[in-house]
Motif scaffolding. Structure first.
Motif, PDB file in Angstrom:
ATOM      1  N   LYS A  94       0.829  -1.210   0.000  1.00 62.52           N
ATOM      2  CA  LYS A  94       0.000   0.000   0.000  1.00 62.52           C
ATOM      3  C   LYS A  94       0.866   1.265   0.000  1.00 62.52           C
ATOM      4  CE  LYS A  94      -4.004  -2.163   2.152  1.00 62.52           C
ATOM      5  NZ  LYS A  94      -4.758  -2.383   3.409  1.00 62.52           N
ATOM      6  N   LYS A  98       0.867   3.925  -3.124  1.00 62.48           N
ATOM      7  CA  LYS A  98       0.537   5.330  -2.841  1.00 62.48           C
ATOM      8  C   LYS A  98       1.629   6.243  -3.403  1.00 62.48           C
ATOM      9  CE  LYS A  98      -0.600   8.571   0.869  1.00 62.48           C
ATOM     10  NZ  LYS A  98      -0.783   8.756   2.335  1.00 62.48           N
ATOM     11  N   GLN A 260     -11.269   2.788  -4.308  1.00 61.31           N
ATOM     12  CA  GLN A 260      -9.983   2.300  -3.807  1.00 61.31           C
ATOM     13  C   GLN A 260      -8.779   2.897  -4.533  1.00 61.31           C
ATOM     14  OE1 GLN A 260     -10.777  -1.911  -4.213  1.00 61.31           O
ATOM     15  NE2 GLN A 260     -11.148  -2.161  -2.027  1.00 61.31           N
ATOM     16  N   GLN A 264      -8.460   4.223   1.231  1.00 67.79           N
ATOM     17  CA  GLN A 264      -8.361   2.935   1.888  1.00 67.79           C
ATOM     18  C   GLN A 264      -9.781   2.445   2.184  1.00 67.79           C
ATOM     19  OE1 GLN A 264      -5.746   0.942   2.675  1.00 67.79           O
ATOM     20  NE2 GLN A 264      -7.178  -0.533   3.537  1.00 67.79           N
ATOM     21  N   ASP A 266     -11.716  -1.410   2.612  1.00 64.56           N
ATOM     22  CA  ASP A 266     -11.720  -2.868   2.570  1.00 64.56           C
ATOM     23  C   ASP A 266     -13.164  -3.348   2.717  1.00 64.56           C
ATOM     24  OD1 ASP A 266      -8.890  -3.081   2.426  1.00 64.56           O
ATOM     25  OD2 ASP A 266      -8.778  -2.681   4.571  1.00 64.56           O
ATOM     26  N   ASN A 292     -13.250   2.822   7.599  1.00 61.84           N
ATOM     27  CA  ASN A 292     -12.644   4.105   7.244  1.00 61.84           C
ATOM     28  C   ASN A 292     -13.691   5.196   6.981  1.00 61.84           C
ATOM     29  OD1 ASN A 292     -10.439   5.772   6.832  1.00 61.84           O
ATOM     30  ND2 ASN A 292     -10.225   5.251   4.666  1.00 61.84           N
TER      31      ASN A 292
END
Length: 433
Positions: A94, A98, A260, A264, A266, A292
């Protein structure tokens, strides 16, 4: 090598900016030299991430940086300073992506290239079968996936090493690639080798499996695109609920994937099943909490996944201009339309100053030729999102007479263009709201 170069020469134009993810390992060093040798005059930005877990990491960082300087290639390095304690593989990935995405935006790049090859593809397919995924996930790694391009998926690690050694190209070996504490390494060294004992041609079989799945996935994606079920990442429930559950589920996955790209988020299989149940519910307004601060939300005939916003009711004097995160309301000199986004008023019939406020319990509007109606019912009839209603800007005068609900309804105080008026108010709902 020739086929890869041929593909890249067709894919790129002169002056295209390409972000190359380069660790200094054999795969990315191979791709580095491939990019340097193509005919197109592209601008390469070499992105290197130092995970800072091996003493050799600094040497690799310096080597890649010097190699870029020698070849007049832009070098962008990132050092992970804080030690990753939980789920190293996922967290490090991740962080890397990024960094790559930030560089993509910084340089207005055309693609981000990573050096995944077909051994990586095979391992990924098996890992996802093991832990569970969706149709798109079982494909493993896609050659072209949005801004990401993986051009080495048709060659093996063995072919890469052979080429580098034959051409005496330096590369680094990461000893953690043999560390069995990492999931991918266990699949690489234990699972794949066992499958090869059962079928020496297993690699080609898994690659073919991935390609078959991609054909079906591409077909469903194209079907969704052609039927325009999704617009601005909002799902049209009137259209899509007539479709097979496979199409509905894929639409949800596409909405999640779009989010996504920059956030973030999931979402578990249980979340997906709950969302599907919600879409078929007879209730008009429902939401499900995700992680999130995201919520999955059904609002009448629309479905979306958004960040939850705690909206506050507003009360402000209107001084010719008002703006919030969703609306702009302003005083105009000339009339622009006859829609509910504009209202014409006569000053002597109302009480100045004007105010903008949110809905209150018991609010009633007097509508021209229709009598009195509760504001709550007006919002319901217009299918206004339940979370918007309390903060939706309502224009009132100083005696609290409701004059206008922008974009939805005008009161008895509204004038036609043929009538006398001296105040023109115009409203505009911001895009993506």
């Amino acid at each position: 090598m020739k086929e890869i170069k041929k593909y890249l020469n067709k894919k790129f134009n002169d002056n295209d900016v390409i972000i190359l993810a380069c660790s200094g390992g054999p795969d990315s060093m191979f791709l580095f030299h491939v990019l340097k040798s193509i005919n197109k005059k592209i601008k390469i930005v070499c992105a290197h991430v130092n995970h800072n877990i091996r003493k050799e990491s600094n040497e690799e960082y310096k080597y890649v940086e010097d190699l870029c300087n020698k070849n007049k290639i832009i070098f962008e390095g990132y050092v992970i300073k804080d030690r990753i304690t939980n789920n190293f593989e996922d967290t490090a990935r991740k962080i890397r992506y990024k960094f790559f995405n930030n560089l993509f935006d910084k340089y207005n790049a055309k693609y981000i290239l990573t050096a995944h090859h077909n051994d990586d593809l095979i391992e990924t397919v098996l890992m996802r079968i093991s832990r569970g995924s969706n149709l798109s996930g079982y494909i493993g790694i896609k050659k072209e996936d949005g801004r990401y391009l993986r051009v080495l998926l048709d060659i093996s690690k063995e072919e890469i090493i052979t080429y580098l050694d034959d051409n005496k190209i330096k590369y680094f070996i990461d000893y953690t690639n043999t560390d069995a504490s990492y999931t991918r390494n266990r699949f690489r060294h234990n699972i794949v080798s066992k499958l090869k004992e059962e079928n020496p041609n297993i690699k080609n079989k898994i690659i073919q499996f991935s390609k078959e799945l991609k054909m079906y996935d591409d077909f469903v994606n194209l079907y969704i695109k052609n039927h325009r079920f999704i617009k601005d990442n909002i799902l049209d429930l009137k259209k899509v609920l007539k479709e097979d559950i496979l199409v509905i589920k894929k639409c949800i996955e596409l909405i999640i994937k779009e989010i996504q790209k920059n956030n973030q988020l999931d979402v578990s299989n249980n979340n997906i099943n709950d969302i599907i149940d919600m879409l078929f519910s007879k209730r008009s307004n429902i939401k499900i909490n995700l992680n999130n601060n995201f919520i999955a939300k059904k609002s009448y005939d629309k479905f979306m996944i958004i960040k939850e916003i705690k909206r506050k009711s507003v009360l402000k004097i209107f001084n010719d201009y008002y703006e919030d995160e969703m609306w702009i309301i302003k005083k105009n000199l000339t009339s622009e339309s006859n829609s509910n986004f504009e209202i014409l008023l006569l000053e002597k019939e109302i009480n100045l100053p004007l105010y903008i406020r949110g809905m209150k319990k018991g609010d009633v509007m007097e509508i021209k030729n229709l009598g009195h109606k509760k504001v709550k019912d007006i919002f319901i009839d217009s299918k206004t999102d339940i979370d918007e209603r309390k903060s939706y800007p309502i224009v009132v005068d100083s005696q609290n007479n409701i004059l206008w609900i922008p974009g939805i309804k005008k009161s008895k105080y509204a004038k036609d263009k043929e009538e006398k008026y001296d105040i023109i108010l115009f409203s505009e709902r911001k895009k993506n709201n």
